[in-house]
Enzyme design. Sequence first.
Site, short mmCIF file in Angstrom:
data_model
loop_
_atom_site.label_atom_id
_atom_site.label_comp_id
_atom_site.label_asym_id
_atom_site.label_seq_id
_atom_site.Cartn_x
_atom_site.Cartn_y
_atom_site.Cartn_z
N HIS A 313 0.79 -1.22 -0.03
CA HIS A 313 -0.09 -0.04 -0.23
C HIS A 313 0.93 1.08 -0.05
CE1 HIS A 313 -4.30 -1.34 0.62
NE2 HIS A 313 -3.59 -2.52 0.98
N LYS A 492 -8.55 13.59 4.88
CA LYS A 492 -7.73 12.46 4.76
C LYS A 492 -6.67 12.46 6.12
CE LYS A 492 -6.66 13.72 0.72
NZ LYS A 492 -6.85 12.48 0.06
N ARG A 493 -6.04 11.44 6.15
CA ARG A 493 -5.11 11.50 7.32
C ARG A 493 -3.94 12.45 7.30
NH1 ARG A 493 0.08 8.23 8.04
NH2 ARG A 493 -0.44 7.48 5.67
N LYS A 498 0.68 14.21 2.34
CA LYS A 498 -0.42 14.52 1.83
C LYS A 498 -0.55 16.14 1.59
CE LYS A 498 -2.82 10.31 3.63
NZ LYS A 498 -3.08 9.89 2.31
N THR A 599 -8.40 6.91 -1.79
CA THR A 599 -9.81 6.29 -2.15
C THR A 599 -10.92 7.61 -1.72
OG1 THR A 599 -10.30 5.42 0.23
CG2 THR A 599 -9.67 3.89 -1.72
N LYS A 603 -14.47 8.56 -3.76
CA LYS A 603 -15.77 8.90 -3.02
C LYS A 603 -16.10 10.40 -3.26
CE LYS A 603 -14.06 6.21 0.75
NZ LYS A 603 -12.96 6.34 1.71
#
Length: 756
Positions: A313, A492-493, A498, A599, A603
């Site tokens: 991942h 998101k985390r 990110k 993901t 969504k």
Amino acid sequence: MRSQTDLERVLTARGVNLDTCSDRELMYALTAAVRQLQKPMDHARGQRKLYYFSAEFLVGRLLRANLINLGLLEEAERLLAAHGRSLAQVEDQEPEPSLGNGGLGRLAACFLDSIASLGLNGDGVGLNYHYGLFRQRLDTGRQTEEPDPWIGPESWLLDTGLSYQVDFGGFSLNARQYDLEIPGYENGVCNRLHLFDVERPAPPPAEGIRFDKTDIAGHLTAFLYPDDSDEAGRLLRVYQQYFMVSAGAQLLLRELEEAGHSLLELDRYAVVHINDTHPSMVIPELLRLLTSRGVELEQAMDLVERTCTYTNHTILSEALEKWPASYLEQVAPQLLPFIRALDQRARRRSDDPRTAIWDEHNVIHMAHMDIHSSAKVNGVAELHTEILKNTELHPFYVLYPEKFNNKTNGITFRRWLMSCNPALAGLITQAIGPEWQRDAGLLEKLLEHKEDTALLERLLAVKEENKGALARWLGSRGTEIDPHSVLDIQIKRLHQYKRQQMNALYAIWKYVQIKEGHTPPRPVTMVFGAKAAPAYTLAKDTIHLLLCLGKLIERDPQVSPWLKLVMVENYNVSAAERLVPACDISEQISLASKEASGTGNMKLMANGAVTLGTLDGANVEIARLVGEGNIYLFGRSADEVIALYRDNAYRSSDYWQKPELERLVDFILSPELLTIGDAGCLSRLYKDFIAKDYFMALLDLEDYIAVKERCLAEYEDRAAWSRKMLVNIARSGFFSSDRTIMEYNRDIWHLTPDGA
């Protein structure tokens, strides 16, 4: 399917008075009723059974999801409405299972739903965490952590009465098996998520999430990812991982033997899927159990290699777990001879030290063990898989080219469109019929309506309705937003790769622009939702910066009518189900080459948001599907970023010293922010930007600002924007987890006789 009176009949039999019971009592009654209606359902059947091992299963609230899959949602809503009750109010009483944190766990939950809905023979295997990662508090201006309990006297957990002895170095624990039922979508199938727990869990921590990490017997299943900033925390993680895989492997072999199959036919009747490296010790544990039952070691290694499959991942080194052999000597010394044997087997296949399992520093590489000892290895997006093959895992790809393949991630549209956005789901059904609910690929039929003005106007109206609903929900939590503003959302985390901090620098830029008189065509609301790992200092500092910016903007009468920055407290699945339908601009701004897939991007796309992002992870495939005019891309390419790392060529000083960027970075230590925030937190962030900036936020910042401004300007052409929305929804069907699972089954698991 069942008659429409079944739910009412079960509730009546339980003595539930729909007119007088409280919402909480009704929630528990509905939970019990659904569980009762699931009892007669059959587990999926097939010669080969999947055991999907994962540290996380972020299932979210289950009441509505299970009602949908049982075909009972409309009946439940009608029944409650007839008594003046609302299912939405009832389900707000449901605690969310604290069994995961981010995309890894949400993906695993979507996969279990799809496995059951496709009628495949497969169960999940994980741990029954009592308090999850943590419950996030932001009321002090920074993140603080509290336990997030969810297990009550009545819950979805089923006590199976089964337990398995797990032997550690010097002591043993019993792993008690609890199950969560996973019903398929209107197909009569009900699979299981097996969750293992200690028999006598310790009481909750007295203060925050601090607890005695050396009390393994009491706290092994307390928290997901316990703080690993000290050795006790790192060891606890190893205890957790071995506890999960040992119990799961014993469960597998018990079921194999009860079915009358020989251990020598393990690979014919079972497949063990290793979801990231956390369950890697299942490989030597299976070897230990097989040899203890009389199977020769070489034969056992062949069997296990044909039985196990592995999903990678990430390329982040922090997530490619490596454990000192001394840790395993303390936790599970019985595994070391088998890991040594696996390493010797690997060295017979390759003399490249980069492929060793047990290296010269006495460190055991879990991902290396997974690749050598699995039949198949997959990445989770096209770009990610190519990076694995060509750079990060290239020596393994040279050794095992036949093992590597790609399986682009997916989401379940039952949860992330039908459940969380019923207005949009209804509009889609009116336009193209209901068949898309079983085959999300049929959403492409929406492309026939690109010039349907009435449909496009209704699409915009549904988005406005969802923004209004989000505004009311946030208002109930003490945060007011303008539902007619542009909703720019990054959920998101919290991690530097990110690049929430790059978005924060945009907020500073926008603040300065408005102060200088450059107001936007309409207000912009920037929404963040994320938790930072308790020991991840810079991530927690980024949350502090965002909270400070939010306060600064709110207090400025010149800026606040035009800009709002909101950090949603304790972001989880339930919050996502409100944010996703309302989003206008989906922020997917990770540093190219670092996000394996994502993901959330899928969504948000499926709910009509338009992506603003880098060509990273699954964004690459989104961009190809929707076309250049329906996505906003910026930033350096993955190849360029990889080259910068390889050549050690990135210098943050080359960027922050530019006057237009310097004032944004310097603003972090401005008097305006220092009067609001903590100087220590803000100074750490500032120093990281100017001295390191490892994930290169400054590299792409100018391009990001320019493209984001173009995106906001083009938002004002509402007719054109509605067509972008429609194209994104229509093309999102590819990212169905049903498609992903069908590919896993066809190419990797072969759970049905023909592998279909």
